[in-house]
Design a protein around this motif. Sequence first.
Motif, mmCIF file in Angstrom:
data_model
loop_
_atom_site.group_PDB
_atom_site.id
_atom_site.type_symbol
_atom_site.label_atom_id
_atom_site.label_comp_id
_atom_site.label_asym_id
_atom_site.label_seq_id
_atom_site.Cartn_x
_atom_site.Cartn_y
_atom_site.Cartn_z
ATOM 1 N N VAL A 94 42.187 33.760 31.783
ATOM 2 C CA VAL A 94 43.279 34.390 31.798
ATOM 3 C C VAL A 94 43.106 35.925 30.504
ATOM 4 N N ALA A 95 42.970 36.150 29.412
ATOM 5 C CA ALA A 95 42.405 37.320 29.079
ATOM 6 C C ALA A 95 41.542 37.850 29.754
ATOM 7 N N CYS A 96 40.367 37.624 30.385
ATOM 8 C CA CYS A 96 39.973 37.807 31.755
ATOM 9 C C CYS A 96 40.355 39.164 32.388
ATOM 10 N N VAL A 97 41.401 37.693 33.022
ATOM 11 C CA VAL A 97 41.529 38.643 34.410
ATOM 12 C C VAL A 97 43.119 40.118 33.358
ATOM 13 N N MET A 98 43.581 39.086 32.812
ATOM 14 C CA MET A 98 44.828 40.171 32.505
ATOM 15 C C MET A 98 43.538 41.505 32.154
ATOM 16 N N ARG A 132 45.375 44.625 34.237
ATOM 17 C CA ARG A 132 45.492 46.627 33.136
ATOM 18 C C ARG A 132 44.675 47.452 33.223
ATOM 19 N N THR A 133 43.420 47.227 33.481
ATOM 20 C CA THR A 133 42.694 47.770 33.830
ATOM 21 C C THR A 133 42.559 48.904 35.136
ATOM 22 N N LYS A 179 34.323 46.810 31.861
ATOM 23 C CA LYS A 179 34.619 46.116 33.448
ATOM 24 C C LYS A 179 33.298 44.938 33.951
ATOM 25 N N ILE A 180 32.466 45.231 34.021
ATOM 26 C CA ILE A 180 31.746 44.628 34.369
ATOM 27 C C ILE A 180 31.279 43.309 33.246
ATOM 28 N N ILE A 214 33.939 40.694 33.906
ATOM 29 C CA ILE A 214 33.677 40.072 35.517
ATOM 30 C C ILE A 214 32.207 38.943 34.667
ATOM 31 N N VAL A 215 31.329 39.129 33.984
ATOM 32 C CA VAL A 215 29.985 38.465 33.490
ATOM 33 C C VAL A 215 31.236 37.660 32.937
ATOM 34 N N VAL A 216 32.194 37.800 31.934
ATOM 35 C CA VAL A 216 32.350 36.234 31.640
ATOM 36 C C VAL A 216 33.386 35.518 31.590
#
Length: 199
Positions: free
Chosen positions: A37-41, A45-46, A55-56, A59-61
């Motif tokens: 959820v934190a990665c999607v947010m 937002r960016t 951003k890379i 996505i990797v996480v």
Amino acid sequence: DFDHHNRWVNNCVGHRNYRLYLLLVLSLCLYTLAVLVACVMVLVRTTHLPYGLDKIITIVVAVPAAGFLVPLFVLLLIKAWSVSKAERSHEGKYQYLHLKNPFDLGCARNWCFTIFAPQGPKYMAEAVGLQSAVGPDWVPMQTLHCSRGPSGPSPPAVLRPGAHPHIQTRGLYTPGRAPPGRRHPADLQEATFNLELSV
């Protein structure tokens, strides 16, 4: 109440640690979900910003987090279904037990029993207690005789006051001989036999 042997925690899962295993799987699911959820947010937002290192990395996480969340959630559902039916994974392998489960107390009582029931005794405690590592007069020493090493001669063996002047060493247990300590192999065999009867 044996469920399975888990290679990831290097331990068997059964009556004494089943609730802890459920808690482990649940916490892993919540943790992976929070990371996803934190990665999607961050990505949402960016969206107006160009692609960069941040951003890379996000996505990797996010990709492994999503990959781990699915099997963990499926495992959590399987274990929840197992608790609701009062049937462990090991018991599910035997088809003849599917006629009637004598341990099924209903869904709510099964969950109460799994979460709040006392752990019960350690079945191996008696057998392990029979194997005392050393006798009362044993004092650790580095070697059986004085030998000259890189820092000089090693200190001689020291006995406690009032001890008999004999040397007792640790030895590996071999079948047919007494394990290290003061117990007799017959005591260990009797404890193992009692353990098999209680199981």
